[in-house]
Design an enzyme around this catalytic site. Structure first.
Site, PDB file in Angstrom:
ATOM      1  N   GLU A   1       0.832  -1.210   0.000  1.00  0.00           N
ATOM      2  CA  GLU A   1       0.000   0.000   0.000  1.00  0.00           C
ATOM      3  C   GLU A   1       0.862   1.255   0.000  1.00  0.00           C
ATOM      4  O   GLU A   1       0.563   2.230  -0.704  1.00  0.00           O
ATOM      5  CB  GLU A   1      -0.915  -0.014   1.236  1.00  0.00           C
ATOM      6  CG  GLU A   1      -1.770   1.225   1.426  1.00  0.00           C
ATOM      7  CD  GLU A   1      -2.949   1.311   0.458  1.00  0.00           C
ATOM      8  OE1 GLU A   1      -3.988   1.823   0.859  1.00  0.00           O
ATOM      9  OE2 GLU A   1      -2.803   0.898  -0.709  1.00  0.00           O
TER      10      GLU A   1
ATOM     11  N   THR B   1      -4.566   8.558  -5.713  1.00  0.00           N
ATOM     12  CA  THR B   1      -4.396   8.847  -4.285  1.00  0.00           C
ATOM     13  C   THR B   1      -3.163   9.706  -4.036  1.00  0.00           C
ATOM     14  O   THR B   1      -3.205  10.655  -3.246  1.00  0.00           O
ATOM     15  CB  THR B   1      -4.275   7.528  -3.496  1.00  0.00           C
ATOM     16  OG1 THR B   1      -5.468   6.768  -3.697  1.00  0.00           O
ATOM     17  CG2 THR B   1      -4.096   7.801  -2.013  1.00  0.00           C
TER      18      THR B   1
END
Length: 308
Positions: free
Chosen positions: A128, A182
């Site tokens: 991540e 993101t």
């Protein structure tokens, strides 16, 4: 067991006021991962279905996460991996987290479950972090273990707890067909807050947790308010204010951006109210000539699971 197929759910992060701190898993959207043991130490991504993502093991969050797990265990086991994405990357629903969570879960199962499911979060975080350029567990944790998660602390060690979920709560995901990365969206977040905004944000977090624990839907509606990310990110999402108003007009008990967007989430205390809102939202985007996906879900309490 030499081969396994798992499902890793998508997730809603931030939940309004809980930036990088709060997230919950949803049903029906996520990653299906097929993984099998190899006779050598290679990690090979054979195919990615549904998205154009790198196959190179040093560039994919799934294999980066698996490598972190194998290094921790001192294992030289190799795997073949096929990933089927059931939703678009860049949706604000934790695409990289689903891949990372599902990959370490599948590998751990094939290795005989040497690591507890919750502790796998540490390894999924490595993937991540590669994707989003920062360590945040508000997507990875719910995707792995399910439910409504609060990350109390990242340092000196990761500390996560779960909150009760009202059984009658429904989630409507609204996903207009635009892409927001993101890593780019994070650049919009202010680096400082006024004392007043910080105070109000902390109060909303407390209210959100209390609302879930007590099933107080009026408190929930007020507490999802966000003073950090929503004001600077909503301009990236077509129709945001109109959709928010439509959701509240139909009885939503909480509305905000899912993660970094463009997906939005609307919470409803019953399925009937949620279904009544759908045609109005769909009509809005038809008038904007913009495709939109509307996905209904309960909060997923299972997280990653074996499906075959």
């Amino acid at each position: 067991m030499d081969e396994i197929k798992v499902f890793a759910p998508a997730s809603v992060a931030n939940v309004g006021c809980g930036y990088d701190t709060i997230g919950f898993a949803i049903d029906g959207l996520g990653d299906e991962i097929i993984m099998s043991k190899r006779s050598d130490s290679k990690l090979v991504i054979k195919e990615i279905i549904g998205a154009d993502l790198p196959l190179e093991p040093e560039e994919n969050v799934a294999t980066i996460s698996i490598r972190a797990l194998l290094d921790h265990l001192g294992s030289d086991q190799g795997f073949d991996i096929t990933i089927k994405k059931l939703f678009k990357p860049g949706s604000g629903l934790g695409s990289s987290a689903s891949s990372a969570a599902g990959a370490v879960f599948a590998a751990n199962e094939l290795l005989g479950e040497p690591i507890d499911k919750k502790d796998l979060i540490h390894f999924a975080l490595e993937g991540e972090a590669f994707a989003s350029k920062s360590y945040h567990a508000d997507n990875v944790a719910p995707s792995l273990i399910g439910g409504f998660n609060v990350i109390r602390a990242y340092e000196p060690e990761l500390d996560i707890f779960q909150v009760n979920v009202p059984a009658d709560l429904w989630v409507l995901i609204i996903f207009p067909d635009v892409v927001i990365k993101t890593s780019e969206s994070k650049k919009l977040i202010p680096t400082s807050l006024s004392i007043k905004d910080a105070r109000d944000q902390w109060s909303n977090v407390a209210g959100l947790i209390q609302a879930f624990n007590t099933h107080d839907f009026e408190l929930l509606r007020k507490s999802v308010t966000d003073l950090v990310a929503e004001p600077v990110r909503k301009g990236l999402i077509p129709g945001y204010d109109q959709v928010k108003q439509l959701a509240y007009d139909h009885g939503s008990v909480g509305f905000n951006i899912s993660g970094s967007g463009p997906s939005m989430f609307a919470l409803f205390k019953n399925e009937k109210a949620m279904n009544a809102a759908k045609p109005e939202i769909k009509k809005l985007y038809e008038e904007m000539n913009l495709p939109v996906i509307l996905h209904s879900s309960k909060i997923n309490l299972r997280g990653c699971e074996v499906i075959s």
